[in-house]
Motif scaffolding. Structure first.
Motif, PDB file in Angstrom:
ATOM      1  N   ALA A  84       0.840  -1.207   0.000  1.00 45.85           N
ATOM      2  CA  ALA A  84       0.000   0.000   0.000  1.00 45.85           C
ATOM      3  C   ALA A  84       0.869   1.249   0.000  1.00 45.85           C
ATOM      4  O   ALA A  84       0.566   2.230  -0.713  1.00 45.85           O
ATOM      5  N   ARG A  85       1.944   1.228   0.772  1.00 46.61           N
ATOM      6  CA  ARG A  85       2.851   2.370   0.782  1.00 46.61           C
ATOM      7  C   ARG A  85       3.531   2.546  -0.570  1.00 46.61           C
ATOM      8  O   ARG A  85       3.767   3.680  -1.025  1.00 46.61           O
ATOM      9  N   ALA A  86       3.856   1.421  -1.230  1.00 46.99           N
ATOM     10  CA  ALA A  86       4.473   1.494  -2.561  1.00 46.99           C
ATOM     11  C   ALA A  86       3.507   2.112  -3.557  1.00 46.99           C
ATOM     12  O   ALA A  86       3.906   2.947  -4.389  1.00 46.99           O
ATOM     13  N   GLN A  89       3.406   5.795  -3.011  1.00 51.84           N
ATOM     14  CA  GLN A  89       4.599   6.457  -3.553  1.00 51.84           C
ATOM     15  C   GLN A  89       4.530   6.563  -5.075  1.00 51.84           C
ATOM     16  O   GLN A  89       4.973   7.553  -5.652  1.00 51.84           O
ATOM     17  N   LYS A  90       3.977   5.526  -5.717  1.00 52.93           N
ATOM     18  CA  LYS A  90       3.823   5.592  -7.182  1.00 52.93           C
ATOM     19  C   LYS A  90       2.886   6.723  -7.572  1.00 52.93           C
ATOM     20  O   LYS A  90       3.142   7.441  -8.545  1.00 52.93           O
ATOM     21  N   LYS A  91       1.800   6.878  -6.825  1.00 48.23           N
ATOM     22  CA  LYS A  91       0.837   7.949  -7.120  1.00 48.23           C
ATOM     23  C   LYS A  91       1.476   9.332  -6.961  1.00 48.23           C
ATOM     24  O   LYS A  91       1.133  10.264  -7.670  1.00 48.23           O
ATOM     25  N   LYS A  92       2.413   9.425  -6.021  1.00 51.32           N
ATOM     26  CA  LYS A  92       3.085  10.705  -5.783  1.00 51.32           C
ATOM     27  C   LYS A  92       4.231  10.942  -6.768  1.00 51.32           C
ATOM     28  O   LYS A  92       4.849  12.002  -6.760  1.00 51.32           O
ATOM     29  N   GLY A  93       4.559   9.922  -7.587  1.00 50.60           N
ATOM     30  CA  GLY A  93       5.618  10.071  -8.578  1.00 50.60           C
ATOM     31  C   GLY A  93       6.996   9.691  -8.079  1.00 50.60           C
ATOM     32  O   GLY A  93       7.993  10.041  -8.701  1.00 50.60           O
ATOM     33  N   HIS A  94       7.062   8.959  -6.981  1.00 52.13           N
ATOM     34  CA  HIS A  94       8.349   8.531  -6.426  1.00 52.13           C
ATOM     35  C   HIS A  94       8.590   7.067  -6.797  1.00 52.13           C
ATOM     36  O   HIS A  94       8.377   6.157  -5.998  1.00 52.13           O
ATOM     37  N   ALA A  95       9.042   6.843  -8.011  1.00 49.06           N
ATOM     38  CA  ALA A  95       9.207   5.475  -8.523  1.00 49.06           C
ATOM     39  C   ALA A  95      10.292   4.715  -7.767  1.00 49.06           C
ATOM     40  O   ALA A  95      10.136   3.508  -7.498  1.00 49.06           O
ATOM     41  N   ASP A  96      11.397   5.371  -7.420  1.00 45.87           N
ATOM     42  CA  ASP A  96      12.478   4.683  -6.715  1.00 45.87           C
ATOM     43  C   ASP A  96      12.025   4.196  -5.343  1.00 45.87           C
ATOM     44  O   ASP A  96      12.290   3.056  -4.962  1.00 45.87           O
ATOM     45  N   ALA A  97      11.342   5.041  -4.614  1.00 43.10           N
ATOM     46  CA  ALA A  97      10.847   4.647  -3.292  1.00 43.10           C
ATOM     47  C   ALA A  97       9.822   3.527  -3.422  1.00 43.10           C
ATOM     48  O   ALA A  97       9.805   2.586  -2.613  1.00 43.10           O
ATOM     49  N   ALA A  98       8.982   3.591  -4.444  1.00 41.89           N
ATOM     50  CA  ALA A  98       7.982   2.544  -4.660  1.00 41.89           C
ATOM     51  C   ALA A  98       8.668   1.216  -4.970  1.00 41.89           C
ATOM     52  O   ALA A  98       8.249   0.163  -4.460  1.00 41.89           O
ATOM     53  N   ASP A  99       9.720   1.239  -5.768  1.00 38.84           N
ATOM     54  CA  ASP A  99      10.454   0.005  -6.080  1.00 38.84           C
ATOM     55  C   ASP A  99      11.106  -0.583  -4.836  1.00 38.84           C
ATOM     56  O   ASP A  99      11.082  -1.797  -4.628  1.00 38.84           O
ATOM     57  N   ARG A 100      11.693   0.275  -4.006  1.00 37.13           N
ATOM     58  CA  ARG A 100      12.312  -0.212  -2.771  1.00 37.13           C
ATOM     59  C   ARG A 100      11.276  -0.864  -1.860  1.00 37.13           C
ATOM     60  O   ARG A 100      11.514  -1.929  -1.281  1.00 37.13           O
ATOM     61  N   LEU A 101      10.126  -0.231  -1.727  1.00 35.48           N
ATOM     62  CA  LEU A 101       9.075  -0.794  -0.872  1.00 35.48           C
ATOM     63  C   LEU A 101       8.547  -2.106  -1.440  1.00 35.48           C
ATOM     64  O   LEU A 101       8.271  -3.048  -0.685  1.00 35.48           O
TER      65      LEU A 101
END
Length: 139
Positions: A84-86, A89-101
């Protein structure tokens, strides 16, 4: 030709490191030789401590970790929470953080097999080495 103090210290440190590495190499090779290890024997007191204190704590810990990993999105540390956090993060445009999660969620879900194996080993140990408490004799 005189060496400065720092060069002398550096030379001594380099020689010392080389000597330690040469001395430690045979020891490291001997550790990985595959020689069998003797079984561990416990006294009755030590066995009672393991069965009475450690096994229940480890079983409880494994159960809590399994419950946390399998928990819903509201449970901190669960796979669903990480996914859910990933997504957030994707919705906010943070692809790197989403991939890490997402990677953390995958790794954490892989731990379920390890926890199941640990529970099985604890149960096997309990069955083999831990005797149930004898009922008190009645008069």
């Amino acid at each position: 030709m005189e060496l400065s103090t720092w060069r002398r210290r550096l030379a001594l440190a380099g020689c010392g490191t080389a000597v330690i590495l040469l001395a430690a190499a045979p020891l490291a090779a001997a550790e990985t030789s595959g020689t069998p290890v003797a079984p561990i024997t416990l006294s009755p007191e030590e066995s009672q401590q393991v069965c009475g204190d450690w096994v229940p704590k480890l079983t409880t810990r494994a159960t809590k970790l399994t419950d946390r990993i399998n928990g819903g999105p509201e449970v901190a540390g669960s796979v669903a929470n990480l996914k859910a956090r990933a997504e957030d993060q994707k919705k906010k445009g943070h692809a790197d953080a989403a991939d890490r999660l997402t990677k953390r969620a995958e790794k954490r879900s892989g731990r379920l097999a390890d926890l199941a194996t640990a529970k099985q080993k604890l149960d096997a140990f309990t069955g083999a080495h831990c005797k149930p408490a004898a009922p008190a004799p009645t008069k």
